[in-house]
Design a protein around this motif. Sequence first.
Motif, PDB file in Angstrom:
ATOM      1  N   ASP A 128     -19.189  37.774  33.001  1.00 58.64           N
ATOM      2  CA  ASP A 128     -19.762  38.003  34.133  1.00 58.64           C
ATOM      3  C   ASP A 128     -20.238  37.082  35.109  1.00 58.64           C
ATOM      4  O   ASP A 128     -20.322  36.709  35.491  1.00 58.64           O
ATOM      5  N   LEU A 129     -21.269  36.828  33.910  1.00 62.47           N
ATOM      6  CA  LEU A 129     -22.246  35.473  33.836  1.00 62.47           C
ATOM      7  C   LEU A 129     -21.609  33.941  33.971  1.00 62.47           C
ATOM      8  O   LEU A 129     -21.234  33.095  35.317  1.00 62.47           O
ATOM      9  N   TYR A 130     -20.689  33.821  33.419  1.00 63.51           N
ATOM     10  CA  TYR A 130     -20.025  32.730  33.280  1.00 63.51           C
ATOM     11  C   TYR A 130     -18.925  33.608  34.509  1.00 63.51           C
ATOM     12  O   TYR A 130     -18.632  31.517  35.107  1.00 63.51           O
ATOM     13  N   GLU A 131     -18.272  34.014  34.747  1.00 63.78           N
ATOM     14  CA  GLU A 131     -17.468  33.631  35.822  1.00 63.78           C
ATOM     15  C   GLU A 131     -17.869  33.662  37.154  1.00 63.78           C
ATOM     16  O   GLU A 131     -17.577  32.954  38.420  1.00 63.78           O
ATOM     17  N   SER A 132     -19.926  34.256  37.749  1.00 62.19           N
ATOM     18  CA  SER A 132     -19.948  33.714  38.892  1.00 62.19           C
ATOM     19  C   SER A 132     -20.854  32.771  38.959  1.00 62.19           C
ATOM     20  O   SER A 132     -20.614  32.195  39.732  1.00 62.19           O
ATOM     21  N   GLU A 133     -21.171  31.852  37.255  1.00 59.95           N
ATOM     22  CA  GLU A 133     -22.018  30.640  38.052  1.00 59.95           C
ATOM     23  C   GLU A 133     -21.535  29.680  37.058  1.00 59.95           C
ATOM     24  O   GLU A 133     -21.842  28.598  36.657  1.00 59.95           O
ATOM     25  N   GLY A 134     -20.269  30.072  36.028  1.00 60.14           N
ATOM     26  CA  GLY A 134     -20.051  28.720  35.677  1.00 60.14           C
ATOM     27  C   GLY A 134     -21.125  28.819  33.949  1.00 60.14           C
ATOM     28  O   GLY A 134     -21.678  29.713  33.365  1.00 60.14           O
ATOM     29  N   SER A 135     -20.363  27.798  33.285  1.00 59.30           N
ATOM     30  CA  SER A 135     -20.465  27.734  31.621  1.00 59.30           C
ATOM     31  C   SER A 135     -22.013  27.191  31.481  1.00 59.30           C
ATOM     32  O   SER A 135     -22.559  27.270  30.363  1.00 59.30           O
ATOM     33  N   LYS A 136     -22.395  26.476  32.539  1.00 58.79           N
ATOM     34  CA  LYS A 136     -23.310  25.946  31.647  1.00 58.79           C
ATOM     35  C   LYS A 136     -24.542  26.619  31.941  1.00 58.79           C
ATOM     36  O   LYS A 136     -25.803  26.682  30.724  1.00 58.79           O
ATOM     37  N   LEU A 137     -24.738  28.008  33.141  1.00 56.61           N
ATOM     38  CA  LEU A 137     -25.808  29.279  32.423  1.00 56.61           C
ATOM     39  C   LEU A 137     -25.553  29.505  30.796  1.00 56.61           C
ATOM     40  O   LEU A 137     -26.501  29.702  30.213  1.00 56.61           O
ATOM     41  N   ILE A 138     -24.528  29.413  30.433  1.00 61.17           N
ATOM     42  CA  ILE A 138     -24.563  30.403  29.162  1.00 61.17           C
ATOM     43  C   ILE A 138     -25.421  29.715  27.888  1.00 61.17           C
ATOM     44  O   ILE A 138     -25.536  29.259  26.877  1.00 61.17           O
ATOM     45  N   LEU A 139     -24.223  27.631  28.294  1.00 55.23           N
ATOM     46  CA  LEU A 139     -24.548  26.963  26.947  1.00 55.23           C
ATOM     47  C   LEU A 139     -26.334  27.111  27.261  1.00 55.23           C
ATOM     48  O   LEU A 139     -26.882  26.374  26.059  1.00 55.23           O
ATOM     49  N   ASP A 140     -26.877  26.587  28.539  1.00 59.18           N
ATOM     50  CA  ASP A 140     -28.507  26.670  28.696  1.00 59.18           C
ATOM     51  C   ASP A 140     -29.387  27.903  27.735  1.00 59.18           C
ATOM     52  O   ASP A 140     -29.633  27.975  26.984  1.00 59.18           O
ATOM     53  N   LEU A 141     -28.629  29.082  27.861  1.00 59.46           N
ATOM     54  CA  LEU A 141     -28.780  30.378  26.786  1.00 59.46           C
ATOM     55  C   LEU A 141     -28.950  29.819  25.486  1.00 59.46           C
ATOM     56  O   LEU A 141     -30.046  30.252  25.046  1.00 59.46           O
ATOM     57  N   LEU A 142     -27.333  29.226  25.434  1.00 58.03           N
ATOM     58  CA  LEU A 142     -27.485  29.335  23.609  1.00 58.03           C
ATOM     59  C   LEU A 142     -28.622  27.842  23.393  1.00 58.03           C
ATOM     60  O   LEU A 142     -29.084  27.616  22.072  1.00 58.03           O
ATOM     61  N   LYS A 143     -28.105  26.946  24.160  1.00 57.22           N
ATOM     62  CA  LYS A 143     -29.608  26.026  23.373  1.00 57.22           C
ATOM     63  C   LYS A 143     -30.789  26.532  22.931  1.00 57.22           C
ATOM     64  O   LYS A 143     -31.609  25.832  22.474  1.00 57.22           O
ATOM     65  N   SER A 144     -31.681  28.107  24.444  1.00 58.09           N
ATOM     66  CA  SER A 144     -32.595  28.153  24.026  1.00 58.09           C
ATOM     67  C   SER A 144     -33.104  29.163  23.067  1.00 58.09           C
ATOM     68  O   SER A 144     -34.081  28.814  21.821  1.00 58.09           O
ATOM     69  N   ILE A 145     -31.936  28.940  22.386  1.00 57.02           N
ATOM     70  CA  ILE A 145     -31.769  30.197  21.227  1.00 57.02           C
ATOM     71  C   ILE A 145     -32.133  29.268  19.873  1.00 57.02           C
ATOM     72  O   ILE A 145     -32.115  29.965  18.726  1.00 57.02           O
ATOM     73  N   ASP A 146     -30.554  29.001  19.602  1.00 54.28           N
ATOM     74  CA  ASP A 146     -29.616  28.471  18.600  1.00 54.28           C
ATOM     75  C   ASP A 146     -28.845  27.532  19.318  1.00 54.28           C
ATOM     76  O   ASP A 146     -27.924  26.774  18.818  1.00 54.28           O
ATOM     77  N   PRO A 147     -29.992  25.749  18.897  1.00 52.86           N
ATOM     78  CA  PRO A 147     -29.292  24.626  19.192  1.00 52.86           C
ATOM     79  C   PRO A 147     -28.663  24.414  18.355  1.00 52.86           C
ATOM     80  O   PRO A 147     -27.663  23.497  19.026  1.00 52.86           O
ATOM     81  N   ASP A 148     -28.839  24.340  17.424  1.00 59.31           N
ATOM     82  CA  ASP A 148     -27.592  24.249  15.935  1.00 59.31           C
ATOM     83  C   ASP A 148     -26.476  24.871  16.192  1.00 59.31           C
ATOM     84  O   ASP A 148     -25.535  23.608  15.836  1.00 59.31           O
ATOM     85  N   SER A 149     -25.614  25.508  16.894  1.00 56.36           N
ATOM     86  CA  SER A 149     -24.537  26.018  16.544  1.00 56.36           C
ATOM     87  C   SER A 149     -24.081  26.016  17.666  1.00 56.36           C
ATOM     88  O   SER A 149     -22.402  25.129  17.555  1.00 56.36           O
ATOM     89  N   LEU A 150     -24.284  24.452  18.612  1.00 58.56           N
ATOM     90  CA  LEU A 150     -23.800  23.672  19.650  1.00 58.56           C
ATOM     91  C   LEU A 150     -22.896  22.368  18.705  1.00 58.56           C
ATOM     92  O   LEU A 150     -21.799  21.761  19.125  1.00 58.56           O
ATOM     93  N   LYS A 151     -23.038  22.751  16.725  1.00 59.11           N
ATOM     94  CA  LYS A 151     -22.924  21.170  16.359  1.00 59.11           C
ATOM     95  C   LYS A 151     -21.940  21.434  15.477  1.00 59.11           C
ATOM     96  O   LYS A 151     -20.964  20.670  15.888  1.00 59.11           O
ATOM     97  N   THR A 152     -21.066  22.825  15.986  1.00 54.30           N
ATOM     98  CA  THR A 152     -19.814  23.325  15.152  1.00 54.30           C
ATOM     99  C   THR A 152     -19.125  23.904  16.389  1.00 54.30           C
ATOM    100  O   THR A 152     -17.813  24.604  16.454  1.00 54.30           O
ATOM    101  N   ILE A 153     -19.624  24.177  17.417  1.00 57.89           N
ATOM    102  CA  ILE A 153     -19.377  24.985  18.885  1.00 57.89           C
ATOM    103  C   ILE A 153     -18.475  23.669  20.007  1.00 57.89           C
ATOM    104  O   ILE A 153     -19.538  22.847  20.062  1.00 57.89           O
ATOM    105  N   ASP A 154     -17.492  24.183  20.013  1.00 60.44           N
ATOM    106  CA  ASP A 154     -17.203  22.794  21.434  1.00 60.44           C
ATOM    107  C   ASP A 154     -18.106  23.308  23.111  1.00 60.44           C
ATOM    108  O   ASP A 154     -17.579  24.583  22.525  1.00 60.44           O
TER     109      ASP A 154
END
Length: 308
Positions: A128-154
Amino acid sequence: MKDVILIVGPTGVGKTKLSLILANKLKSEIISADSMQIYKGMDIGTAKVSREIQKDITHYLIDIVNPDDEYNVSNFQIDAFKIIDKLLYENKSPIIVGGTGLYINSLVYKLKFGEDKPDDEYRNMLWDLYESEGSKLILDLLKSIDPDSLKTIDENNIKRLIRAVEYYHTTGQKYSKKNDSFREENKDYNFHIYCLHEERSKLYDRINHRVDEMIEEGLMDEVRSLITKYDKNSIAFKGIGYKEVIDYLDNKVDYDEMLRLLKRNSRRLAKRQYTWFRRDNRINWIDIEEYGYDFEKIADLILRDIDE
């Protein structure tokens, strides 16, 4: 020996064609390792083999759940190993074909699942957050808790981004650390892994053409029919080929933009698949252009390699 053949590679490269030739030569059967082909009714957009072919050559893990059902890599691992052991008991060499890297890794590495229980309420909140706010919010959330995951996730793969956030929420562990277990090889079986590839621009041309063919074969009608039976917000419909058409049907994009996004996202998927499989040095890479796109010849090459 417990010989198990895996045919992997990017979308549109010819995995299905090769697997059918191998199955005929070996008098064996095929296990799909495609996370979209598990869904009933999602045929054109996932490029399933025809019902006629499935009558001649048994295929497993195709059309096993409805698009609104829960099915994850843990389910796949359990189901696939049951089928593999059954075929080996029948003195058949299982042929596993697909491009879903996590499904493949769940077999060839000692991955353990079970502690990770899905949290549907939290996941739906993220969508729902993604649909209303776009992917940036999800990206920022993931960067705050597990930035290393973005090395393998597009960063464009919203399904996996949400999955990584949900994993941290439900387990308290980082998704990037979960992937550390990918390095422990599963030596209970004799895996023979082959990845098909060709020059990138040629593959992309093939993908673009295949998208046009899917439209001609009735992809639009397939999606219209599915969303009358199932919730169009189901996870299955976030897959490439379905989310783009649904956005068009919802008047979020016009027809030309839908087509452009469908082709672009399919090409991006192929690129991610290449990146995923390059991490495993056990994989035998086969340049299909080098063999003149002769899949009979490639099949014979694979069988000789296994014999040796």
